[in-house]
Design a protein around this motif. Sequence first.
Motif, PDB file in Angstrom:
ATOM      1  N   ILE A 253       0.858  -1.188   0.000  1.00 34.81           N
ATOM      2  CA  ILE A 253       0.000   0.000   0.000  1.00 34.81           C
ATOM      3  C   ILE A 253       0.897   1.241   0.000  1.00 34.81           C
ATOM      4  CG2 ILE A 253      -1.856   1.209   1.220  1.00 34.81           C
ATOM      5  CD1 ILE A 253      -2.459  -1.607   2.520  1.00 34.81           C
ATOM      6  N   GLU A 254       0.652   2.104  -0.964  1.00 37.08           N
ATOM      7  CA  GLU A 254       1.554   3.253  -1.137  1.00 37.08           C
ATOM      8  C   GLU A 254       1.002   4.501  -0.460  1.00 37.08           C
ATOM      9  OE1 GLU A 254       1.473   3.557  -5.363  1.00 37.08           O
ATOM     10  OE2 GLU A 254       2.902   1.904  -5.637  1.00 37.08           O
ATOM     11  N   ILE A 255       1.914   5.465  -0.288  1.00 37.67           N
ATOM     12  CA  ILE A 255       1.488   6.781   0.182  1.00 37.67           C
ATOM     13  C   ILE A 255       0.763   7.469  -0.978  1.00 37.67           C
ATOM     14  CG2 ILE A 255       2.349   9.075   0.891  1.00 37.67           C
ATOM     15  CD1 ILE A 255       2.489   6.975   3.125  1.00 37.67           C
ATOM     16  N   TYR A 256      -0.305   8.168  -0.643  1.00 36.30           N
ATOM     17  CA  TYR A 256      -1.128   8.784  -1.691  1.00 36.30           C
ATOM     18  C   TYR A 256      -0.300   9.738  -2.548  1.00 36.30           C
ATOM     19  CZ  TYR A 256      -4.866  11.139  -4.117  1.00 36.30           C
ATOM     20  OH  TYR A 256      -5.678  11.634  -5.109  1.00 36.30           O
ATOM     21  N   ASP A 257      -0.418   9.529  -3.815  1.00 34.19           N
ATOM     22  CA  ASP A 257       0.307  10.393  -4.746  1.00 34.19           C
ATOM     23  C   ASP A 257      -0.444  10.364  -6.073  1.00 34.19           C
ATOM     24  OD1 ASP A 257       2.134  11.990  -5.976  1.00 34.19           O
ATOM     25  OD2 ASP A 257       3.639  10.409  -6.259  1.00 34.19           O
ATOM     26  N   GLY A 258      -1.559  11.046  -6.078  1.00 30.37           N
ATOM     27  CA  GLY A 258      -2.344  11.110  -7.306  1.00 30.37           C
ATOM     28  C   GLY A 258      -3.120   9.832  -7.598  1.00 30.37           C
ATOM     29  N   HIS A 259      -3.231   8.927  -6.634  1.00 34.56           N
ATOM     30  CA  HIS A 259      -4.033   7.713  -6.848  1.00 34.56           C
ATOM     31  C   HIS A 259      -5.491   8.111  -7.054  1.00 34.56           C
ATOM     32  CE1 HIS A 259      -0.460   6.243  -4.733  1.00 34.56           C
ATOM     33  NE2 HIS A 259      -0.715   5.045  -5.248  1.00 34.56           N
ATOM     34  N   GLU A 260      -6.253   7.126  -7.557  1.00 33.57           N
ATOM     35  CA  GLU A 260      -7.665   7.472  -7.785  1.00 33.57           C
ATOM     36  C   GLU A 260      -8.362   7.752  -6.449  1.00 33.57           C
ATOM     37  OE1 GLU A 260      -9.974   4.561  -9.885  1.00 33.57           O
ATOM     38  OE2 GLU A 260     -11.772   5.837  -9.887  1.00 33.57           O
TER      39      GLU A 260
ATOM     40  N   THR B 115      -5.993  -5.904   5.644  1.00 31.99           N
ATOM     41  CA  THR B 115      -6.776  -6.828   4.809  1.00 31.99           C
ATOM     42  C   THR B 115      -7.551  -6.049   3.752  1.00 31.99           C
ATOM     43  OG1 THR B 115      -7.053  -8.194   6.761  1.00 31.99           O
ATOM     44  CG2 THR B 115      -8.488  -8.689   4.902  1.00 31.99           C
ATOM     45  N   VAL B 116      -8.207  -4.973   4.183  1.00 34.11           N
ATOM     46  CA  VAL B 116      -9.004  -4.198   3.224  1.00 34.11           C
ATOM     47  C   VAL B 116      -8.084  -3.587   2.169  1.00 34.11           C
ATOM     48  CG1 VAL B 116     -10.493  -2.172   2.933  1.00 34.11           C
ATOM     49  CG2 VAL B 116     -10.849  -3.696   4.874  1.00 34.11           C
ATOM     50  N   GLY B 117      -6.967  -2.997   2.624  1.00 38.91           N
ATOM     51  CA  GLY B 117      -6.024  -2.374   1.684  1.00 38.91           C
ATOM     52  C   GLY B 117      -5.541  -3.389   0.663  1.00 38.91           C
ATOM     53  N   ASN B 118      -5.152  -4.570   1.154  1.00 41.86           N
ATOM     54  CA  ASN B 118      -4.637  -5.593   0.240  1.00 41.86           C
ATOM     55  C   ASN B 118      -5.692  -6.061  -0.755  1.00 41.86           C
ATOM     56  OD1 ASN B 118      -2.052  -5.551   1.232  1.00 41.86           O
ATOM     57  ND2 ASN B 118      -2.486  -7.078   2.828  1.00 41.86           N
TER      58      ASN B 118
ATOM     59  N   GLY C  21      -7.195  -4.340  -8.064  1.00 43.00           N
ATOM     60  CA  GLY C  21      -6.731  -3.332  -9.022  1.00 43.00           C
ATOM     61  C   GLY C  21      -7.243  -1.931  -8.762  1.00 43.00           C
ATOM     62  N   VAL C  22      -7.719  -1.701  -7.552  1.00 44.08           N
ATOM     63  CA  VAL C  22      -8.195  -0.348  -7.232  1.00 44.08           C
ATOM     64  C   VAL C  22      -6.975   0.513  -6.888  1.00 44.08           C
ATOM     65  CG1 VAL C  22      -9.724   1.021  -5.757  1.00 44.08           C
ATOM     66  CG2 VAL C  22     -10.310  -1.353  -6.298  1.00 44.08           C
ATOM     67  N   SER C  23      -6.962   1.697  -7.448  1.00 44.92           N
ATOM     68  CA  SER C  23      -5.820   2.582  -7.217  1.00 44.92           C
ATOM     69  C   SER C  23      -6.027   3.357  -5.926  1.00 44.92           C
ATOM     70  CB  SER C  23      -5.708   3.535  -8.414  1.00 44.92           C
ATOM     71  OG  SER C  23      -4.940   4.656  -8.077  1.00 44.92           O
ATOM     72  N   ILE C  24      -5.320   2.919  -4.860  1.00 45.63           N
ATOM     73  CA  ILE C  24      -5.477   3.588  -3.560  1.00 45.63           C
ATOM     74  C   ILE C  24      -4.125   4.055  -3.018  1.00 45.63           C
ATOM     75  CG2 ILE C  24      -7.576   2.387  -2.773  1.00 45.63           C
ATOM     76  CD1 ILE C  24      -5.624   0.580  -1.087  1.00 45.63           C
ATOM     77  N   GLY C  25      -4.164   5.112  -2.260  1.00 43.53           N
ATOM     78  CA  GLY C  25      -2.981   5.554  -1.536  1.00 43.53           C
ATOM     79  C   GLY C  25      -3.408   6.028  -0.165  1.00 43.53           C
ATOM     80  N   ILE C  26      -2.479   5.960   0.788  1.00 41.38           N
ATOM     81  CA  ILE C  26      -2.826   6.397   2.157  1.00 41.38           C
ATOM     82  C   ILE C  26      -2.018   7.646   2.512  1.00 41.38           C
ATOM     83  CG2 ILE C  26      -3.440   4.090   2.911  1.00 41.38           C
ATOM     84  CD1 ILE C  26      -0.658   3.929   4.267  1.00 41.38           C
ATOM     85  N   LEU C  27      -2.415   8.270   3.598  1.00 44.64           N
ATOM     86  CA  LEU C  27      -1.685   9.470   4.002  1.00 44.64           C
ATOM     87  C   LEU C  27      -0.588   9.146   5.013  1.00 44.64           C
ATOM     88  CD1 LEU C  27      -4.663  11.969   4.233  1.00 44.64           C
ATOM     89  CD2 LEU C  27      -2.789  12.061   2.603  1.00 44.64           C
ATOM     90  N   GLY C  28      -0.574   7.918   5.513  1.00 45.95           N
ATOM     91  CA  GLY C  28       0.480   7.515   6.443  1.00 45.95           C
ATOM     92  C   GLY C  28       0.547   8.428   7.642  1.00 45.95           C
TER      93      GLY C  28
END
Lengths: 384, 461
Positions: free
Chosen positions: A137-144, A165-168, A174-181
């Motif tokens: 799970i990546e840090i948000y950077d222009g993800h959908e 679990t939800v993130g994975n 294939g949902v483009s997600i990013g988090i703010l960490g």
Amino acid sequence: MKYEEIVHRCFRCGYCKLTGDYIGFNCPTYRKFRFETYSPGGRMWLIRAWLNDEIKNTERFQQILFSCATCANCVEHCVFPFSEDLVNIFIAAREEMVNNAVIPPPVRDYLKNINISGNPYKEPADQRGDWAKDSSIEIYDGHEYLFYVGCVGSYDERAKKIARTVGNLLLRAGVSIGILGEKENCDGNEVRALGEAGLFQFLAQQNIDLFKERGIKKIITLDPHAFNAFKNDYPGLGGKFEVYHYTQILTSLIPSHELPLKEYRAKVTYHDPCYLGRHNGEYNAPRKILESIPGVELIEMPHHGENAFCCGGGGGNFFTDILGGGEDSPNRIRVREALDMGARILAVACPLCARMLDDAVKAEEKEDQLEVLDVAEIVTRALS
Amino acid sequence: MTDIMHSLADIVGEDYVSSQPEEIYFYARDPGLMPPHEPDYVVVPSTVEEIQEIVRLANREKTPVVPMGAGLALTGLIIPLKGGIVIDMKRMNRILEVNEGARYAIVEGGTSQGQLSAYLEKNYPRLRHSIPDAPPTATIAANVTIHGQGRLTQQRGFNSDMVGGLEVVLPSGEVCKIGSCALSFGWFSKGPPLPDLSGLFLGWFGATGIITKLAVKLYPRKKFRDVEIFVTDRGELVPDIVYEITHTEMAEDVLIFTQPMPLMFRDNHHVSFYITGDTDEELEFKRKLIWKALDRFIKAKDGGFMGIPPAMKPTLLEMPQRSASRLADVKRGGGFEYSGPIIMVEKYPECSEKLKELASQYGLAYSGMVRVIDGGHSMMFAFAFAFNRSDPDMMENTRKALKEVSDFVLKVGGVYWKPTVEEQRMALENMDPNTRKLMKMIKENLDPNGIMNPGNWEFIS
Ligand SMILES: Cc1cc2nc3c(=O)[nH]c(=O)nc-3n(C[C@H](O)[C@H](O)[C@H](O)COP(=O)(O)OP(=O)(O)OC[C@H]3O[C@@H](n4cnc5c(N)ncnc54)[C@H](O)[C@@H]3O)c2cc1C
């Protein structure tokens, strides 16, 4: 006090504390304490008495007001035109008490911790994103989508697992997600419910500014409480985003085979979280997900949907524990209801409910009979 | 903690007894217009044994006990007029048995109407009980204690006539069985063929004992249920209309309402009758018989059937009718109260005229609601007025109007239903002196210390 002009209109007829089919009492505080004073009608009459200086702000009065789980059963079932405002009235009374600085110590501590640490656990902000370490799970950077996890999902051990679990799952589909960490802030839903309107506005504004700065337009939340704040409260403060609870996203992914499922045999009952169900009308998405898992037998508890019985964690009680404790604490009542149905899995869609009900299963010593799992965890077990 | 508080905590557990200002405030009042009076303690017991212990303690301490259900009688019957212990019965809400064959249910003394109704609908869909239009939290025991009426009252009499037996904690603390259950395992009769002792408790407002269990008689629930409304603007014809409908013996329930709003209702009298059937044929047969019975009024242009808008049907058919409670918001003020004397149907015209007259004299919002009892032997005529709880003048005017109703009732041969303390006094003063003497004997023998809901049925010498 806000809504002061309505308070006298309560007839204390008691529709508010029942289910819509009248099968039983459904107000969690009333179920626990059993004095009329702890029912919505009781609160209305006592708030009026307090405003008229007929009673004082005592410890018990605080317990009566702050034990309300804001579950909105009363909103759903009150027969009067002001029903919509019942929970708002209780929150307004809490606001008055907060403004007068006469509140229960656990409420004070919760608000203080949020104010100082940005989370109720007094944990360092730079560890907020640690739950996602070792995942892709990546840090948000222009993800959908921004995947917003909230305080509980970020710090509570049980909830962190659900967040992962939800993130994975979302990633796998294939949902483009990013988090703010570490930059993620408290959403403030419980702060608002506990009557700290100023702090809520501050948090909301911070979040809105941050989301805008990052170019975030769409949000998926783990937690129905955050979902509620973003969807219903943030727009009034200038924060208009497309907001989804994660079950609303998953429900569209399963039929389109983004998440292919194999058979998973289990007798499952679903517990509606109040902030997803009654507060936001989403009863179907989690059920559709469960129904689409081959082998899952979904059974309904008598108290479900609009008549769902709250786990007792809402309105700040998850943190303050004013409503908890004892055999008749709402989470234990709820677990007994699931057991009576013969369910083996009690499915949830809220990290707070997961913790509350997990604790209740332990208190009832039924770990061998009932497992509390998030909908996403059940889907993960069924992934092929 | 006082000694009584300690003892109560020992009996019910600390969590279920309170003398805190919040409970004292709340349980000092009901939603009606009677002045509050504070209890000293509020308890929420869960077993018969606990109730026995509480009553024994009250006897030792000469402290009043006031049983309370949902507190919805509205006429102050649960206000602890002399302080003491309010016993909130609603934790004792188990449905203990349903005997499908003999058609009765045994429930605990704090079980609500709504709960039994939902339970039957789910588990015994062919059975029902006579549910009143009170909010569904109202308790079954309290309702029979005050001789309430429900959806089957037109066919079967007062709800208290539909009791199959009682278990009562006497003022001494002893538990006593009343009816067939005193001798048999079956709870099928509240008295006959034995002497009917249920009259020692039904109608007494808890002043002679606390009902801890009761059997409620159940009746067939038909698959279909419908309602029709016959409207006339000639109030004097209503008794005839009711007579014709009840003569057919086809109606389940017969209600009459008269109210000024919405405008199309003003000055009209709406006789609504409910019909039930297991088949369309049965329903239509009943409907046609009643239509035929009312034909002459239509021919004489004295009335006709109201077309019920589809949106209104579910409101009329629901049990209980939530719209009855909504009267409390007509003045946007959380209050209504009614005096509901039991009176002969022939007095309908005078009652409806009096209602309108009082409403106009005191500037009040009103509704007249009637339930026909037992095939037309009598009716309950509710003189109902909505008031705004934050408007003391309106509340005072409502009190005055209701006081006038009390005087009027005696003049037209009515008998008070769930009377206020003042109406109880008037009833006692005006009744046959030997009846009063008998009541006094009963009360004093059963409750020598005068601890049971004192102030109610208190005797003038
Ligand atoms: C909107 C509305 C509609 C209504 N419609 C109807 C109707 O259609 N038909 C009808 O009959 N009534 C009606 N009522 C009146 C009333 O609410 C009902 O009769 C109701 O059943 C009373 O029950 P309760 O539990 O609220 O009684 P409470 O007010 O709590 O008690 C009534 C009396 O019973 C005594 N009592 C309570 N429990 C016990 C016990 N276990 N043993 C001995 N004594 C006891 C109390 O001390 C008190 O004297 C209506 C009221 C409202 C507000």
